[in-house]
Design a protein around this motif. Sequence first.
Motif, PDB file in Angstrom:
ATOM      1  N   HIS A 237      34.691  29.923  57.800  1.00 58.51           N
ATOM      2  CA  HIS A 237      34.507  31.260  57.233  1.00 58.51           C
ATOM      3  C   HIS A 237      33.032  31.632  57.126  1.00 58.51           C
ATOM      4  CE1 HIS A 237      36.324  34.717  55.221  1.00 58.51           C
ATOM      5  NE2 HIS A 237      35.252  34.724  54.452  1.00 58.51           N
ATOM      6  N   ASN A 238      32.171  30.658  56.807  1.00 55.56           N
ATOM      7  CA  ASN A 238      30.740  30.955  56.719  1.00 55.56           C
ATOM      8  C   ASN A 238      30.117  31.220  58.078  1.00 55.56           C
ATOM      9  OD1 ASN A 238      29.256  30.831  53.996  1.00 55.56           O
ATOM     10  ND2 ASN A 238      30.833  29.271  53.830  1.00 55.56           N
ATOM     11  N   ASN A 239      30.789  30.846  59.139  1.00 59.73           N
ATOM     12  CA  ASN A 239      30.329  31.189  60.480  1.00 59.73           C
ATOM     13  C   ASN A 239      30.994  32.462  60.981  1.00 59.73           C
ATOM     14  OD1 ASN A 239      28.374  29.158  61.551  1.00 59.73           O
ATOM     15  ND2 ASN A 239      29.954  27.802  60.745  1.00 59.73           N
ATOM     16  N   HIS A 240      31.585  33.206  60.064  1.00 62.11           N
ATOM     17  CA  HIS A 240      32.180  34.525  60.312  1.00 62.11           C
ATOM     18  C   HIS A 240      33.293  34.466  61.352  1.00 62.11           C
ATOM     19  CE1 HIS A 240      29.137  36.169  57.712  1.00 62.11           C
ATOM     20  NE2 HIS A 240      28.209  35.534  58.407  1.00 62.11           N
ATOM     21  N   ILE A 241      34.056  33.395  61.325  1.00 66.84           N
ATOM     22  CA  ILE A 241      35.259  33.286  62.153  1.00 66.84           C
ATOM     23  C   ILE A 241      36.421  33.681  61.250  1.00 66.84           C
ATOM     24  CG2 ILE A 241      36.728  31.738  63.489  1.00 66.84           C
ATOM     25  CD1 ILE A 241      34.179  30.011  63.928  1.00 66.84           C
TER      26      ILE A 241
ATOM     27  N   TYR B 274      26.044  29.686  54.911  1.00 65.52           N
ATOM     28  CA  TYR B 274      25.500  30.321  56.106  1.00 65.52           C
ATOM     29  C   TYR B 274      24.123  30.939  55.819  1.00 65.52           C
ATOM     30  CZ  TYR B 274      25.051  33.580  60.003  1.00 65.52           C
ATOM     31  OH  TYR B 274      24.581  34.286  61.084  1.00 65.52           O
ATOM     32  N   GLU B 275      24.016  31.638  54.702  1.00 62.81           N
ATOM     33  CA  GLU B 275      22.749  32.273  54.336  1.00 62.81           C
ATOM     34  C   GLU B 275      21.660  31.230  54.057  1.00 62.81           C
ATOM     35  OE1 GLU B 275      24.659  36.246  52.226  1.00 62.81           O
ATOM     36  OE2 GLU B 275      24.263  34.467  51.029  1.00 62.81           O
ATOM     37  N   GLN B 276      22.039  30.133  53.435  1.00 63.42           N
ATOM     38  CA  GLN B 276      21.063  29.072  53.160  1.00 63.42           C
ATOM     39  C   GLN B 276      20.543  28.475  54.462  1.00 63.42           C
ATOM     40  OE1 GLN B 276      22.396  26.169  50.220  1.00 63.42           O
ATOM     41  NE2 GLN B 276      23.686  27.759  49.326  1.00 63.42           N
ATOM     42  N   TYR B 277      21.443  28.161  55.373  1.00 67.16           N
ATOM     43  CA  TYR B 277      21.018  27.545  56.634  1.00 67.16           C
ATOM     44  C   TYR B 277      20.217  28.511  57.495  1.00 67.16           C
ATOM     45  CZ  TYR B 277      24.064  23.583  55.661  1.00 67.16           C
ATOM     46  OH  TYR B 277      24.654  22.487  55.099  1.00 67.16           O
ATOM     47  N   SER B 278      20.655  29.779  57.563  1.00 68.52           N
ATOM     48  CA  SER B 278      19.940  30.731  58.407  1.00 68.52           C
ATOM     49  C   SER B 278      18.561  31.069  57.844  1.00 68.52           C
ATOM     50  CB  SER B 278      20.764  32.007  58.608  1.00 68.52           C
ATOM     51  OG  SER B 278      20.974  32.653  57.377  1.00 68.52           O
TER      52      SER B 278
ATOM     53  N   PHE C  62      16.031  23.064  44.779  1.00 66.61           N
ATOM     54  CA  PHE C  62      15.067  22.686  43.749  1.00 66.61           C
ATOM     55  C   PHE C  62      13.618  22.804  44.197  1.00 66.61           C
ATOM     56  CE2 PHE C  62      18.968  20.197  43.168  1.00 66.61           C
ATOM     57  CZ  PHE C  62      19.392  20.791  42.003  1.00 66.61           C
ATOM     58  N   GLY C  63      13.405  22.993  45.502  1.00 65.62           N
ATOM     59  CA  GLY C  63      12.049  23.064  46.004  1.00 65.62           C
ATOM     60  C   GLY C  63      11.600  24.489  46.263  1.00 65.62           C
ATOM     61  N   ASP C  64      10.789  24.640  47.291  1.00 65.46           N
ATOM     62  CA  ASP C  64      10.245  25.949  47.629  1.00 65.46           C
ATOM     63  C   ASP C  64      11.134  26.700  48.626  1.00 65.46           C
ATOM     64  OD1 ASP C  64       9.860  24.444  49.855  1.00 65.46           O
ATOM     65  OD2 ASP C  64       7.721  24.879  50.072  1.00 65.46           O
ATOM     66  N   GLY C  65      12.354  26.241  48.810  1.00 63.82           N
ATOM     67  CA  GLY C  65      13.258  26.914  49.734  1.00 63.82           C
ATOM     68  C   GLY C  65      13.327  26.225  51.080  1.00 63.82           C
ATOM     69  N   THR C  66      12.539  25.207  51.285  1.00 62.05           N
ATOM     70  CA  THR C  66      12.625  24.433  52.523  1.00 62.05           C
ATOM     71  C   THR C  66      12.925  22.983  52.157  1.00 62.05           C
ATOM     72  OG1 THR C  66      10.245  24.004  52.517  1.00 62.05           O
ATOM     73  CG2 THR C  66      10.988  25.973  53.670  1.00 62.05           C
ATOM     74  N   PHE C  67      12.684  22.087  53.061  1.00 62.18           N
ATOM     75  CA  PHE C  67      12.949  20.682  52.782  1.00 62.18           C
ATOM     76  C   PHE C  67      12.107  20.245  51.618  1.00 62.18           C
ATOM     77  CE2 PHE C  67      14.308  20.716  57.190  1.00 62.18           C
ATOM     78  CZ  PHE C  67      15.505  20.079  57.055  1.00 62.18           C
TER      79      PHE C  67
END
Length: 161
Positions: free
Chosen positions: A37-41, A145-149, A156-161
């Motif tokens: 569903h998160n891949n819009h299928i 989906y939004e997090q990965y894209s 907990f960090g700055d939005g990246t690794f």
Amino acid sequence: DPLGWLETEPEAFERRRAVERKHGRVAMAAVVGVIVHNNHITFDGYLSPSANLKFSDVPTGIDGIRAIPTAGLAQILAFFALVELAWMPASKYDGDYGVGYFGTDVKDPEEKARKLNVELNNGRAAMMGIMGNMVAEVLTGQTMYEQYSAGHFSPFGDGTF
């Protein structure tokens, strides 16, 4: 068995193991559903023709449950109750509900025990995965989906690794 239930309460231990296996199966289906569903299928057609609600109108993530009409949620719960009470009762502790392993019946008891243990471990991983996905969505306000894209892999960090 760190609490010693296997020796002191073998029947309760077996029931807990059967419930754990069932929860794992539901969690594995949930993880696949979230990924799809998160891949819009989505399915074509209507989820609720009377409410003019298409499958594609259901938002991704946790908010999707709020888009389902009350009658639809009641049907889902009734189906779960039917499965739980009639088709796959929790009192059937061996984990074999007569549906086979991808359409094949496993005859060898050692192979069957190994496959059930693998399923149990995969179910545990899926339970952690679906809970982690839901917690991350609530913390970040973004679906998987939004997090990965967006490249947000750490809430907990700055939005990246």
